[in-house]
Design a protein around this motif. Structure first.
Motif, short mmCIF file in Angstrom:
data_model
loop_
_atom_site.label_atom_id
_atom_site.label_comp_id
_atom_site.label_asym_id
_atom_site.label_seq_id
_atom_site.Cartn_x
_atom_site.Cartn_y
_atom_site.Cartn_z
N HIS A 182 0.86 -1.18 0.00
CA HIS A 182 0.00 0.00 0.00
C HIS A 182 0.89 1.23 0.00
CE1 HIS A 182 -2.88 2.93 2.22
NE2 HIS A 182 -2.92 3.11 0.91
N SER A 188 1.50 5.21 -0.04
CA SER A 188 0.75 6.32 0.53
C SER A 188 1.63 7.55 0.68
CB SER A 188 0.19 5.90 1.90
OG SER A 188 -0.50 6.96 2.52
N GLY A 214 0.48 9.60 6.97
CA GLY A 214 0.97 8.83 8.10
C GLY A 214 2.46 8.87 8.32
N SER A 243 5.21 6.86 2.03
CA SER A 243 5.20 5.84 3.08
C SER A 243 4.57 4.56 2.56
CB SER A 243 4.43 6.34 4.31
OG SER A 243 3.07 6.57 3.99
N GLY A 280 2.30 1.01 4.07
CA GLY A 280 1.57 0.43 5.19
C GLY A 280 2.15 -0.92 5.57
N THR A 319 -1.65 -2.59 10.68
CA THR A 319 -2.50 -1.68 9.92
C THR A 319 -3.67 -2.46 9.34
OG1 THR A 319 -1.28 -2.05 7.86
CG2 THR A 319 -0.54 -0.21 9.25
N VAL A 333 -4.63 -2.38 6.28
CA VAL A 333 -4.29 -2.94 4.97
C VAL A 333 -3.48 -4.22 5.13
CG1 VAL A 333 -2.08 -1.76 4.53
CG2 VAL A 333 -3.63 -2.27 2.63
N ASP A 334 -2.74 -4.36 6.21
CA ASP A 334 -2.01 -5.61 6.47
C ASP A 334 -3.00 -6.75 6.64
OD1 ASP A 334 0.49 -7.03 7.05
OD2 ASP A 334 -0.30 -7.21 9.08
N ASN A 372 2.22 -8.84 2.80
CA ASN A 372 2.41 -7.39 2.86
C ASN A 372 3.90 -7.12 2.66
OD1 ASN A 372 2.84 -4.72 3.60
ND2 ASN A 372 1.33 -4.76 5.24
N ARG A 416 3.11 -0.14 10.85
CA ARG A 416 2.36 1.11 10.67
C ARG A 416 2.73 1.76 9.33
NH1 ARG A 416 -0.39 1.65 15.33
NH2 ARG A 416 0.48 0.64 17.17
N TYR A 417 2.68 3.10 9.27
CA TYR A 417 3.04 3.79 8.03
C TYR A 417 4.35 4.52 8.26
CZ TYR A 417 -1.33 2.62 5.81
OH TYR A 417 -2.36 1.91 5.25
N ARG A 463 -7.88 1.68 4.54
CA ARG A 463 -7.37 2.15 5.83
C ARG A 463 -8.18 1.72 7.05
NH1 ARG A 463 -3.16 5.61 5.76
NH2 ARG A 463 -2.61 6.50 3.74
#
Length: 298
Positions: free
Chosen positions: A177, A179, A182, A188, A190, A194, A196-197, A207, A216-217, A276
């Motif tokens: 992911h 982004s 964050g 960044s 993910g 998270t 998305v994980d 992931n 995290r991000y 998210r």
């Protein structure tokens, strides 16, 4: 080091290329109950978390929401009287005269403790919890346990529909992911812990950020991105303007063009809430991602 890693990527088994796939038009949440169908004597619910808002609306309790985060786009929230910023204080919340305040992020612990000291009922339903557990806990607070179980059944049924798509060599796909939120506005990715994980795991993939120890991000570097070696990139439709356009994702994101995903420009665009938040839309997001991967690689 970067040159060696880039060279090593050339021996990664190939996967057929595909166009960008946009699934951002997937339903925002299960259409089991009208957003305002639950009994509501008054608006008394302050929700500090997009996931909590999505669950409340999916349960039909939109008319109970007194205040919610500012940057959330969901049908059913048009008449919410107040929005709450991340820096909200005890005095501002108390002035709304809430009956119940629920947060989903640890950063609200101090605020919730302050509200409890002045007699306001609160709860913290951690955002990293599985969606069914979050639904069950919020539904109990709202007196909507039966609706909560129906929503959980819908979510879990959708999970079972997700098919696993693998690489040509049978290895799990590596998904990233990408982004610009964050991490102080920097690029960044993910990682673990998270939503998305969890989403990536539900479709049987890895992931890419979590696989190299990221949580995290966190900001990314070209070297880190090449180590992640994603086969596919997910991006939120809400973040596309930050990249300018689809081409900007590959051109501007550090190191991404040197990865398997970048070389084939494999990109899946999803709803912001689906990427998210592990919430009412969790099952819909899982099926949407699974179907996009099937279209991309089969």
């Amino acid at each position: 080091m970067l040159r060696c890693i880039a060279a090593a990527l050339l021996i990664v088994p190939s996967i057929a290329a595909a166009d960008v796939i946009d699934v951002s038009n997937a339903a925002p949440y299960p259409d089991l109950f009208a957003p305002d169908s639950a009994p509501a004597e008054r608006r008394d619910l302050v929700l500090l978390g997009d996931d909590m808002v999505e669950i409340a609306v999916a349960l039909g309790a939109a008319d109970r929401i007194l205040a919610r985060p500012a940057d959330i786009d969901l049908p059913g929230l048009e008449d919410t009287p107040h929005v709450v910023r991340d820096w909200a204080g005890v005095e501002g919340i108390v002035a709304m005269r809430p009956g119940l305040v629920i947060g989903s992020n640890q950063r609200f612990e101090t605020l919730l403790a302050g509200l409890e000291r002045v007699g306001v009922e609160t709860d913290l339903i951690d955002r990293i919890l599985p969606a069914p557990e979050k639904v069950r806990r919020l539904a109990a607070h709202l007196g909507l346990a039966e609706r909560g179980e129906a929503l959980i059944a819908e979510i879990e049924s959708a999970y079972t529909q997700a098919e696993t798509v693998t690489r040509d060599d049978g290895a799990p796909l590596r998904i990233l992911h990408a982004s610009k939120q964050g991490a102080g506005g920097n690029f960044s990715a993910g990682g673990a812990q998270t939503a998305v994980d969890n989403l990536i795991a539900r479709v049987g993939a890895l992931n890419a950020a979590a696989e190299i120890g990221r949580d995290r991000y966190r900001p990314v570097t070209p070297e880190g991105m090449i180590l992640m070696a994603p086969d596919v990139v997910i991006i939120s439709e809400a973040e596309l303007p930050a990249f300018g356009d689809i081409g900007g994702v590959w051109q501007d994101y550090p190191g991404l063009a040197l990865t398997p995903a970048g070389r084939q420009e494999r990109l899946i665009v999803m709803r912001e809430m689906h990427v998210r938040n592990d919430a009412a839309s969790s099952g819909i997001a899982t099926v949407a991602l699974s179907e996009a991967l099937s279209e991309m690689f089969e």
